[in-house]
Each structure stands twice: as structure tokens, then as C-alpha cells.
Design a protein around this motif. Sequence first.
Motif, PDB file in Angstrom:
ATOM      1  N   GLN A 289      27.941  37.462  41.852  1.00  0.00           N
ATOM      2  CA  GLN A 289      29.461  37.408  40.477  1.00  0.00           C
ATOM      3  C   GLN A 289      29.760  38.626  40.217  1.00  0.00           C
ATOM      4  OE1 GLN A 289      28.533  34.022  38.271  1.00  0.00           O
ATOM      5  NE2 GLN A 289      29.805  34.696  36.845  1.00  0.00           N
TER       6      GLN A 289
ATOM      7  N   ARG B 136      30.568  41.590  41.865  1.00  0.00           N
ATOM      8  CA  ARG B 136      30.705  41.688  42.861  1.00  0.00           C
ATOM      9  C   ARG B 136      32.327  41.663  42.476  1.00  0.00           C
ATOM     10  NH1 ARG B 136      28.728  46.207  41.341  1.00  0.00           N
ATOM     11  NH2 ARG B 136      27.366  46.725  42.634  1.00  0.00           N
ATOM     12  N   ILE B 137      32.474  40.065  42.740  1.00  0.00           N
ATOM     13  CA  ILE B 137      33.181  38.866  42.066  1.00  0.00           C
ATOM     14  C   ILE B 137      34.322  39.754  40.923  1.00  0.00           C
ATOM     15  CG2 ILE B 137      34.390  36.770  41.707  1.00  0.00           C
ATOM     16  CD1 ILE B 137      32.552  35.478  43.567  1.00  0.00           C
ATOM     17  N   ASP B 138      33.869  39.808  39.992  1.00  0.00           N
ATOM     18  CA  ASP B 138      34.250  39.908  38.989  1.00  0.00           C
ATOM     19  C   ASP B 138      35.032  41.741  38.944  1.00  0.00           C
ATOM     20  OD1 ASP B 138      34.084  37.825  37.788  1.00  0.00           O
ATOM     21  OD2 ASP B 138      32.078  39.263  36.142  1.00  0.00           O
TER      22      ASP B 138
ATOM     23  N   ASN C 285      36.222  43.094  42.234  1.00  0.00           N
ATOM     24  CA  ASN C 285      37.336  42.889  43.441  1.00  0.00           C
ATOM     25  C   ASN C 285      38.118  41.874  42.559  1.00  0.00           C
ATOM     26  OD1 ASN C 285      36.581  43.783  45.744  1.00  0.00           O
ATOM     27  ND2 ASN C 285      34.019  43.191  44.700  1.00  0.00           N
ATOM     28  N   LEU C 286      38.541  41.315  41.617  1.00  0.00           N
ATOM     29  CA  LEU C 286      38.935  40.210  41.222  1.00  0.00           C
ATOM     30  C   LEU C 286      39.713  41.559  39.616  1.00  0.00           C
ATOM     31  CD1 LEU C 286      37.573  37.322  39.757  1.00  0.00           C
ATOM     32  CD2 LEU C 286      39.358  37.709  41.652  1.00  0.00           C
TER      33      LEU C 286
ATOM     34  N   LEU D 144      41.790  36.703  49.124  1.00  0.00           N
ATOM     35  CA  LEU D 144      40.097  36.820  48.912  1.00  0.00           C
ATOM     36  C   LEU D 144      39.041  36.018  49.017  1.00  0.00           C
ATOM     37  CD1 LEU D 144      40.008  38.887  45.333  1.00  0.00           C
ATOM     38  CD2 LEU D 144      40.941  39.900  47.779  1.00  0.00           C
TER      39      LEU D 144
ATOM     40  N   ILE E 247      34.923  35.523  50.141  1.00  0.00           N
ATOM     41  CA  ILE E 247      33.074  35.030  50.709  1.00  0.00           C
ATOM     42  C   ILE E 247      33.050  34.750  51.881  1.00  0.00           C
ATOM     43  CG2 ILE E 247      30.716  34.876  49.859  1.00  0.00           C
ATOM     44  CD1 ILE E 247      32.157  34.865  47.279  1.00  0.00           C
TER      45      ILE E 247
ATOM     46  N   ALA F  90      32.897  31.470  42.613  1.00  0.00           N
ATOM     47  CA  ALA F  90      34.412  32.146  43.056  1.00  0.00           C
ATOM     48  C   ALA F  90      35.221  31.245  43.727  1.00  0.00           C
ATOM     49  CB  ALA F  90      33.494  32.460  43.964  1.00  0.00           C
TER      50      ALA F  90
ATOM     51  N   LYS G 228      37.753  30.991  40.721  1.00  0.00           N
ATOM     52  CA  LYS G 228      38.604  32.145  40.880  1.00  0.00           C
ATOM     53  C   LYS G 228      39.834  32.317  42.099  1.00  0.00           C
ATOM     54  CE  LYS G 228      36.626  34.032  36.952  1.00  0.00           C
ATOM     55  NZ  LYS G 228      37.191  33.336  35.296  1.00  0.00           N
TER      56      LYS G 228
ATOM     57  N   ILE H  80      39.212  32.247  45.528  1.00  0.00           N
ATOM     58  CA  ILE H  80      38.310  32.682  46.185  1.00  0.00           C
ATOM     59  C   ILE H  80      37.597  31.747  47.425  1.00  0.00           C
ATOM     60  CG2 ILE H  80      36.303  34.559  46.933  1.00  0.00           C
ATOM     61  CD1 ILE H  80      36.609  35.757  44.474  1.00  0.00           C
TER      62      ILE H  80
END
Length: 276
Positions: A71, A73-75, A77-78, A86, A88, A140, A143, A145
Motif C-alpha cells: 500500500q 508503494r501504491i501511494d 506511485n500515485l 496503473l 497490479i 488499490a 485508487k 488501479i
Amino acid sequence: MKTLKITAVSILMVFMTSCKVVVNTSPDQTAGNSKQSLHNISLNGKVFSAVWQQNAGEFRALCYQAFNLAQLRIDENLKKPSKRPLAIITDIDETFLDNSPYAVTEAEQGKDYDAKTWMNWTSKGEAKAYPGSLNFFNYAASKKITIFYISNRAESDRIGTLKNLKDLGFPNADDAHLLLRGTTSDKEARRLEVLKNYDVIIYMGDNLADFSKIFNKKPQTERNELVDQNSNEFGKRFIMLPNSGYGDWESALKGYNNQLTPAEKDKVMLENLRGY
């Protein structure tokens, strides 16, 4: 679920006894009495792994740790600009679905994996989700994704797999986002299909081949060297989930192949152990 006739303590004692046999006897002696001393340690090892997976707080902690890190890493990348949507890419089995009940039931019958009994299990659609996984994947999706499930389950497992994912509430649980095994277990072609239209920010799996083709069908030493060479990817693009029950690490062991008898596989496993 049936009650096991083998306790965790007895399994551990078998394992420790077997290790002692390897350390304190010659290879010829070990080969000669392997059937008497090992008691099918490969199957017992899978059961012991299931005991840990089903009961240990440490296992749960590792799952939360992996999904919490993903999570983050998501933040990260955003915050970066991207011209494409995007995504996963995630494996399923022992990445976020718990199949340990299947391993236990097979071991009770003195069996390992079997395609027919595996389909009996997947068709039920009753595997439980790993701790933290559902919240992560729904975060995800919130967001924007997209989740792609790339699994080496067979097409015959599709109906039960989708039922399982939908019943648990996982996002993108449909045919378009579930990419199952065709003629090969190599996942590279399926990953490349996703990469045509998406920026894949995270790969999730319990097996090195879930992340990159560079790990496919490599012997143990080379696999380990490749992990060391790509160490910066783990915890960033590559998020690994714990699975001590099975995986390519078995077939990568020196002397191991799937045509061996259970007793021969046990011998190979013990020959790859270190004592002192």
C-alpha cells in the motif's frame, strides 16, 4: 475439516530425527534406511507448513507486513505522472488465497498434489483470504488501479476461482482480469499482454517466477544469485508472500525432479540440508 492423526510435535520430531540421520550417517547408510527413517518427510513437511500457516501469529504478521508495504508503494506511485492506467499483477494461490486445507486433506490420505483432487478443492470456492489482502486490493481499486490475477490454475478451475474471488469481495473478479494457465506455466506472455495497455507498478507472488522470466526453471544456486542481484526490487516492485509448503524452490533443489518417488524426494530434500 477432519482432525489430523499426526500432531505438529510428532511432525517436528520426525523432521529433527531425519536431519540427525543425515548429519550422523554416511550417504550409503542414509540411502539404505531412508524409507524406515524418513516417514515421508515431504508430506509431513507440507502438513507442518499448514500448521504454521493456519495458526501462527507470525504468519499473519508477515501477511500484514507485505500488504502494508504494498500500500505504501501504491501511494508513492500515485504521486508520479503516468500516461497510462496503473495496474497490479498478482498470483493467487498462497499469495492471497490460503490452500492449506487442501494440503492437509491430501496428506491425511498419504498423497501430494493431484489434478483431480485439486479441482475438487478449487470448485468449492472456499479458500480463505490471507490477512490484509482484501483490504489491500480494495484500496488499490479505490485508487483506480486495475488488478490482474495471473495464476497457473487451469481453465477447468476458472468457475470455482471466480466464485471464490467474488464471494470474498475481491475487485476485478471477472474473466477479463483472470489470466489462467494455457499451454505453459510460464507467466511472461500473460504479463506482457497486461503491459501493452497498463503501467504495472506492483507484482505480487509467493514464487520467484511470479515476478520475472529471469527466475524461470533455474537451479537453486542461480535462483539465489538472481535474488541477490535484484535485491532492490523486493519490497518495491516485487512483493513476496510466505509459502513454505511448495513452490519452484523444490524443483530447483539439486537432484530433485517430479518423477522421483516420495522416498527419493525425501532423500534429495535431506541431502540439501546443512547441519553442524
